[in-house]
Design an enzyme around this catalytic site. Structure first.
Site, PDB file in Angstrom:
ATOM      1  N   ASP A   1       7.636 -32.843  31.174  1.00  0.00           N
ATOM      2  CA  ASP A   1       6.765 -34.016  31.363  1.00  0.00           C
ATOM      3  C   ASP A   1       7.550 -35.330  31.455  1.00  0.00           C
ATOM      4  OD1 ASP A   1       4.784 -32.148  31.166  1.00  0.00           O
ATOM      5  OD2 ASP A   1       3.886 -32.929  29.339  1.00  0.00           O
TER       6      ASP A   1
ATOM      7  N   ASP B   1       6.688 -29.099  34.657  1.00  0.00           N
ATOM      8  CA  ASP B   1       5.676 -30.108  35.016  1.00  0.00           C
ATOM      9  C   ASP B   1       6.241 -31.519  34.890  1.00  0.00           C
ATOM     10  OD1 ASP B   1       3.979 -27.901  35.165  1.00  0.00           O
ATOM     11  OD2 ASP B   1       3.129 -28.225  33.168  1.00  0.00           O
TER      12      ASP B   1
END
Length: 325
Positions: free
Chosen positions: A163, A186
């Site tokens: 992230d 991600d």
């Protein structure tokens, strides 16, 4: 006579106080240096003296150094440019991660409090600077968290693990140009509309690059144009993306996709999202760009379709924005 002098002295005092309060209310550059050679030793101190809703362009020039700061650009600040002296040696760093436990949050602070830099204001530019979340790999750890509109990151390094880059508000527009962005899982995620131009996107583990959560009513999400996808040695199984929400939009076009990209390209996250996710490619090259084994629910754009997707088109939907780059 005394009665006349006292009001005059009061007026002078008020004028002097107003002048002092407005010392930085001008377009002059502010200089930050850890070694004390600038006006400020931290970036936060420089941000604090900037006037709300400035109509002029204000540069905060940051000299080389390591700035351990958890930084917020508040929503009432606009038209600020944070300019590093040297991209690789001007570093804003912090080390929060989602699983840090506190008295108030015994289960962990959660992803969205882990940012190193949070940008709430609009028309903010970061240039020639590194922003990193330097935490150990113990959970989600955001380096840059954006909420404002018309934000630009030019020649920056954005470093982290899971992230790294959170584009946090639907309908906001972001430009990443000539940037290096790295992470594990991600590491580019969120609902914003973002254009990545000539960036290096570097994977540090076998996982997923993007996790777009583009809303259904938003025409564009993430567009990667003329980018290079690279990976650490031994990394061989990376997906281009998976939809964090049903209508996630991601397009890679004119990009160099390394051999670490999986043949199927994309993952559905949840099976039903195959019906709604908007995943596309056009005119890519490299070992990871082969299309014969791509998932059936992704698309290869035609030349005519791709020609319509320009920065002006993507950024001009709500109100026209032409980044000055």
């Amino acid at each position: 006579m005394i009665k006349r002098i006292i009001p005059a002295l009061v007026l002078i005092a008020i004028t002097q106080c107003a002048t002092a309060a407005n010392k930085y209310d001008n377009p002059d550059t502010l200089t930050v240096a850890r070694d004390g050679t600038g006006e400020f030793r931290t970036i936060d101190e420089a941000i604090e003296v900037c006037r709300a809703f400035m109509e002029y362009h204000k540069v905060i020039y940051v000299k080389k150094g390591i700035y351990k700061e958890k930084l917020i650009i508040p929503q009432w600040l606009t038209n600020i440019e944070i300019l590093g002296e040297d991209r690789d040696n001007t570093v804003i760093t912090y080390d929060d991660h989602a699983n840090i436990k506190t008295t108030e949050r015994p289960k962990g602070i959660g992803t969205f409090r882990t940012y190193t830099v949070k940008v709430e204001g609009c028309d903010i530019t970061f240039k020639n600077i590194t922003i990193e979340n330097n935490s150990a790999r113990l959970g989600q750890a955001v380096a840059i968290h954006t909420e404002g509109d018309r934000l630009m990151f030019i020649n920056c390094r954005l470093l982290g693990h899971q992230d790294t880059v959170y584009t946090g508000v639907a309908g906001t527009r972001l430009l990443f140009k000539d940037c290096y962005i790295e992470g594990t899982t991600d590491f580019i995620f969120g609902p914003s509309t973002a254009w990545f131009e000539n960036c290096t996107i570097h994977s540090k583990s076998n996982s997923y690059i993007t996790a777009a959560s583009t809303p259904n009513g938003c025409k564009y999400g993430y567009v990667f144009n003329n980018c290079r996808l690279t990976a650490d040695a031994g990394i061989t199984k990376v997906y281009l993306g998976r939809p964090w929400r049903d209508y996630g939009y991601t397009l890679f076009m004119n990009c160099d996709l390394g051999a670490h990209i999986r043949p199927e390209g994309w993952h559905h996250w949840q099976k039903e999202r195959e019906k709604t996710a908007r995943y596309m490619e056009y005119n890519n090259r490299g070992e990871g760009a082969k299309t014969d084994k791509r998932v059936e629910w992704s698309r290869q754009l035609t030349k005519k379709e791709a020609a319509k997707i320009t920065m002006e088109e993507v950024f001009g939907l709500s109100n026209e924005w032409k980044p000055n780059i």
